[in-house]
Write a protein that holds these residues in place. Sequence first.
Motif, PDB file in Angstrom:
ATOM      1  N   ALA A   1       1.345   0.011  -5.375  1.00 45.82           N
ATOM      2  CA  ALA A   1       0.836   1.011  -4.891  1.00 45.82           C
ATOM      3  C   ALA A   1       1.919   2.170  -5.130  1.00 45.82           C
ATOM      4  O   ALA A   1       1.549   3.233  -4.662  1.00 45.82           O
ATOM      5  CB  ALA A   1       0.121   1.175  -3.548  1.00 45.82           C
TER       6      ALA A   1
ATOM      7  N   PRO B   1      -6.318   2.642  14.925  1.00 44.49           N
ATOM      8  CA  PRO B   1      -6.786   1.242  14.853  1.00 44.49           C
ATOM      9  C   PRO B   1      -6.122   0.028  15.270  1.00 44.49           C
ATOM     10  O   PRO B   1      -4.812   0.368  15.304  1.00 44.49           O
ATOM     11  CB  PRO B   1      -7.068   0.967  13.455  1.00 44.49           C
TER      12      PRO B   1
ATOM     13  N   ARG C   1       8.192   3.036  12.115  1.00 42.61           N
ATOM     14  CA  ARG C   1       8.294   4.011  11.068  1.00 42.61           C
ATOM     15  C   ARG C   1       8.146   5.322  11.872  1.00 42.61           C
ATOM     16  O   ARG C   1       7.285   5.604  12.882  1.00 42.61           O
ATOM     17  CB  ARG C   1       6.972   4.009  10.145  1.00 42.61           C
TER      18      ARG C   1
ATOM     19  N   GLY D   1       0.893  -1.251   0.158  1.00 42.64           N
ATOM     20  CA  GLY D   1       0.002   0.058  -0.093  1.00 42.64           C
ATOM     21  C   GLY D   1       0.857   1.342   0.005  1.00 42.64           C
ATOM     22  O   GLY D   1       2.067   1.353   0.018  1.00 42.64           O
ATOM     23  N   VAL D   2       0.171   2.393  -0.336  1.00 37.09           N
ATOM     24  CA  VAL D   2       0.722   3.578  -0.201  1.00 37.09           C
ATOM     25  C   VAL D   2       1.365   3.966   1.021  1.00 37.09           C
ATOM     26  O   VAL D   2       0.552   3.957   2.042  1.00 37.09           O
ATOM     27  CB  VAL D   2      -0.101   4.888  -0.837  1.00 37.09           C
ATOM     28  N   VAL D   3       2.281   4.576   1.182  1.00 37.56           N
ATOM     29  CA  VAL D   3       3.097   5.170   2.680  1.00 37.56           C
ATOM     30  C   VAL D   3       3.056   6.368   2.722  1.00 37.56           C
ATOM     31  O   VAL D   3       3.692   7.300   2.064  1.00 37.56           O
ATOM     32  CB  VAL D   3       4.472   4.456   2.748  1.00 37.56           C
ATOM     33  N   ILE D   4       2.268   6.966   3.690  1.00 35.50           N
ATOM     34  CA  ILE D   4       2.507   8.160   3.913  1.00 35.50           C
ATOM     35  C   ILE D   4       3.161   8.527   5.239  1.00 35.50           C
ATOM     36  O   ILE D   4       2.808   8.118   6.321  1.00 35.50           O
ATOM     37  CB  ILE D   4       0.899   8.714   4.232  1.00 35.50           C
TER      38      ILE D   4
ATOM     39  N   GLN E   1       3.108   8.573   9.369  1.00 38.07           N
ATOM     40  CA  GLN E   1       1.674   8.800   9.873  1.00 38.07           C
ATOM     41  C   GLN E   1       1.079   7.270  10.264  1.00 38.07           C
ATOM     42  O   GLN E   1      -0.226   7.351  10.638  1.00 38.07           O
ATOM     43  CB  GLN E   1       0.530   9.410   8.730  1.00 38.07           C
ATOM     44  N   ILE E   2       1.798   6.419  10.242  1.00 37.14           N
ATOM     45  CA  ILE E   2       0.899   4.957  10.693  1.00 37.14           C
ATOM     46  C   ILE E   2       1.222   4.803  12.107  1.00 37.14           C
ATOM     47  O   ILE E   2       2.262   4.694  12.867  1.00 37.14           O
ATOM     48  CB  ILE E   2       1.705   3.918   9.871  1.00 37.14           C
ATOM     49  N   THR E   3       0.186   4.753  12.810  1.00 37.44           N
ATOM     50  CA  THR E   3       0.022   4.386  14.273  1.00 37.44           C
ATOM     51  C   THR E   3      -0.758   3.221  14.371  1.00 37.44           C
ATOM     52  O   THR E   3      -1.919   3.182  13.895  1.00 37.44           O
ATOM     53  CB  THR E   3      -0.334   5.478  14.956  1.00 37.44           C
ATOM     54  N   LEU E   4      -0.392   2.185  15.183  1.00 38.33           N
ATOM     55  CA  LEU E   4      -1.352   1.057  15.254  1.00 38.33           C
ATOM     56  C   LEU E   4      -1.285   0.783  16.811  1.00 38.33           C
ATOM     57  O   LEU E   4      -0.561   1.005  17.364  1.00 38.33           O
ATOM     58  CB  LEU E   4      -0.656  -0.173  14.757  1.00 38.33           C
ATOM     59  N   ALA E   5      -2.656   0.635  17.239  1.00 42.17           N
ATOM     60  CA  ALA E   5      -2.571   0.161  18.660  1.00 42.17           C
ATOM     61  C   ALA E   5      -2.134  -1.230  19.009  1.00 42.17           C
ATOM     62  O   ALA E   5      -2.046  -1.866  17.774  1.00 42.17           O
ATOM     63  CB  ALA E   5      -4.056   0.290  19.218  1.00 42.17           C
TER      64      ALA E   5
ATOM     65  N   GLY F   1      -3.608   1.569   9.101  1.00 39.95           N
ATOM     66  CA  GLY F   1      -3.091   2.375  10.115  1.00 39.95           C
ATOM     67  C   GLY F   1      -2.803   3.385  10.051  1.00 39.95           C
ATOM     68  O   GLY F   1      -2.205   4.126  10.763  1.00 39.95           O
TER      69      GLY F   1
ATOM     70  N   TYR G   1      -2.209  -3.793  -3.847  1.00 34.05           N
ATOM     71  CA  TYR G   1      -1.178  -3.521  -2.467  1.00 34.05           C
ATOM     72  C   TYR G   1       0.280  -3.261  -2.798  1.00 34.05           C
ATOM     73  O   TYR G   1       0.854  -2.746  -2.253  1.00 34.05           O
ATOM     74  CB  TYR G   1      -1.467  -4.192  -1.255  1.00 34.05           C
TER      75      TYR G   1
ATOM     76  N   PRO H   1      -4.384   1.037  -2.714  1.00 29.98           N
ATOM     77  CA  PRO H   1      -4.825   1.095  -1.299  1.00 29.98           C
ATOM     78  C   PRO H   1      -3.539   1.713  -0.534  1.00 29.98           C
ATOM     79  O   PRO H   1      -2.448   1.807  -1.070  1.00 29.98           O
ATOM     80  CB  PRO H   1      -4.569  -0.596  -1.187  1.00 29.98           C
TER      81      PRO H   1
ATOM     82  N   THR I   1      -3.230   7.307   9.530  1.00 32.33           N
ATOM     83  CA  THR I   1      -4.111   8.324  10.038  1.00 32.33           C
ATOM     84  C   THR I   1      -3.429   9.681   9.948  1.00 32.33           C
ATOM     85  O   THR I   1      -2.248   9.834  10.082  1.00 32.33           O
ATOM     86  CB  THR I   1      -4.526   8.281  11.591  1.00 32.33           C
TER      87      THR I   1
END
Lengths: 66, 221
Positions: B216, B47, A66, A32-35, A38-42, B76, B213, B72, B78
């Motif tokens: 992307a 999430p 990250r 997937g596209v990575v910003i 900005q990725i945070t997971l509980a 996670g 995926y 996609p 946000t």
Amino acid sequence: MSPAAGTTLQPRVGGQRNVTLIDLLDRLLQGGVVIQGQITLAAADIDLVEIDLRVLVAAVQKVAQR
Amino acid sequence: MTLLVYAVTRSEPTADVASQGLDGRPLRTVTAPGGLAAIVSDSSAPPMATEEALLCYEGAVEAVMNQRAVLPVRFGTTVPDEATIAEFLGQRHDQLASALQRVEGAVEIGVRANWPPDDAASRPDGTGRGTAYLRRRLEQRRRAQRLAEAIDEALSPLARDRACRVLPRPQTPMWGAYLVDRDRVDAFTSACDRLHDAHEDAEIVWTGPWPPYSFAGGEDR
């Protein structure tokens, strides 16, 4: 199988749901596209029956770094 | 309140997505100047990577994919507000637009080879000394390489693009993602089934169709 399968994930390989779930993890957590930044997971709380735990842990750690 | 980002698409008039996001929240479209859009939902917290959440996320992306070309976004992701995602879409416009063009009309099919758990030759057991162990590891890698080449030789003519890894895990000699035109999916999966039947020492399975995926944008795959 029609490419336009429904919006819910069907078992796609002869009912071997673990296969599908590993591929799901591979894609959602490593593709997937990575910003950036900005990725945070509980904390993961996933049903790990029949799943290769190391794969998931490695993927989640990779995301968390990250 | 932050936004959870599911996918990047082109902004199109028929933008309503008939699917729900995580926690039952509605999906909505944030458009950016330049013609790109992001599919998002409101999110009160990062999430959890639960099976339920992953399946819900996948369902949302598939709902978009069934309407138009989609990239996609990694699970996670946000962002604090709409302006942040619009700014990202603007900054990366050219790269994202060309990636959308590459995946237009195609889906991702996953192909994986597994060695059976009782396949001793595929399992360097860690015993034995230096050179014997290394020789087994080397033979295992060569065997995986041969299998991966045989699979790719059969499948790549049927695909638009692919991303393959050899022996990413000890029991997995080959992992591949293939970008396949929608109207060639049946031919492609039939070829996968034939490969499975032709190889007695490995199980060759396919999954999909997936949103693209693995195509992307090429980040760290």
